[in-house]
Enzyme design. Structure first.
Site, PDB file in Angstrom:
ATOM      1  CG  HIS A  93      77.131  42.891  10.272  1.00  0.00           C
ATOM      2  ND1 HIS A  93      77.894  42.243   9.323  1.00  0.00           N
ATOM      3  CD2 HIS A  93      77.940  43.840  10.810  1.00  0.00           C
ATOM      4  CE1 HIS A  93      79.103  42.773   9.319  1.00  0.00           C
ATOM      5  NE2 HIS A  93      79.153  43.742  10.209  1.00  0.00           N
ATOM      6  CD  GLU A 153      79.015  48.070   9.777  1.00  0.00           C
ATOM      7  OE1 GLU A 153      80.087  48.130  10.394  1.00  0.00           O
ATOM      8  OE2 GLU A 153      78.309  47.058   9.729  1.00  0.00           O
TER       9      GLU A 153
END
Ligand code: PGA
Length: 241
Positions: A93, A153
């Site tokens: 992430h 993302e």
């Protein structure tokens, strides 16, 4: 219809009381058949969530260690995550700012432990595709037999309230798809909210969505499920025609 991921990345949020409240609300919601929700709470709450996980839900971790076992104080291994009931693990992430070398090791540990990795990647600024090059080169070198999902993302959209435009998302998806043939699917994350979910669904290109802190608000989670339910019904009617 293939399952559509609804991934809630709670990040560093939650207390025992808040989690009980969240779970006792969402357990009453109807879960559309085509939706596969995955809750990713902080490590220390995984067990609590697992014990009260509504039927049809899966558990995911927000990251995993690079070691297997031994003298690594504070590390949480992938096999421990699998042992307490995780099926998925987010790898890389953007907020964790880990090197590709670390991510590669985490992917190996995840596979060894039978966890399905969800590899996060996104460009640093609009159209900065070059910033994806190293990750793409690593992922495209993986054998077809290694299962993983991509969570696309765009870093500049994370934490905002709006995703990039539909045209931009389509372009990004085509770019990723042309380079990453062997992934199990593409999940979109970054600014997804009930207000814009329909637009993303209508694109019909992603296999799911990943939502950050907002996913821990039960009112928002409820709305997301409702929108997915309506969309699923419309989709199945169109396919039946
Ligand atoms: P966001 O976060 O939904 O707040 O943009 C997504 C993420 O960081 O995974």
């Amino acid at each position: 219809m293939p399952k559509y991921f609804l991934i809630g990345n709670w990040k560093s949020q939650g207390s025992t009381e808040e989690i009980h409240k969240f779970l006792s609300t969402i357990i009453r919601l109807s879960l559309p058949e085509h939706v596969r929700p995955v809750l990713c709470p902080p490590f220390v709450y995984l067990d609590l969530v697992k014990k009260r996980l509504p039927i049809g839900y899966s558990l995911g971790a927000q990251t995993c260690g690079i070691e297997t076992k031994g003298a690594f104080t504070g590390e949480i291994t992938a096999s421990m995550l699998q042992d307490i009931g995780c099926g998925y693990v987010l790898i890389g992430h953007a907020e964790r700012k880990e090197s590709l070398e670390v991510l590669e090791q985490q992917m190996e540990r995840a596979w060894e432990a039978n966890l399905v990795p969800i590899f996060c990647l996104g460009e640093e600024a609009p159209s900065a595709w070059y910033s994806l090059a190293k990750k793409i080169s690593y992922l495209s070198s993986l054998p077809a037999s290694a299962p993983f999902y991509i969570a696309y993302e765009p870093i500049w959209a994370i934490g905002g309230k709006t995703p990039p435009s539909c045209g931009y998302l389509t372009q990004a998806f085509q770019y990723l798809k042309s380079h990453l043939k062997f992934t199990q699917g593409f999940i979109y994350g970054g600014g997804v909210r009930p207000e814009n979910l329909k637009e993303i669904l209508d694109l019909n290109i992603f296999n799911g969505i990943l939502i950050g802190q907002a996913s821990f608000q039960h009112a928002i989670w409820t709305m997301l499920l409702e929108i997915l339910e309506i969309h699923g019904k419309v989709q199945s009617k169109t396919t039946l025609r």
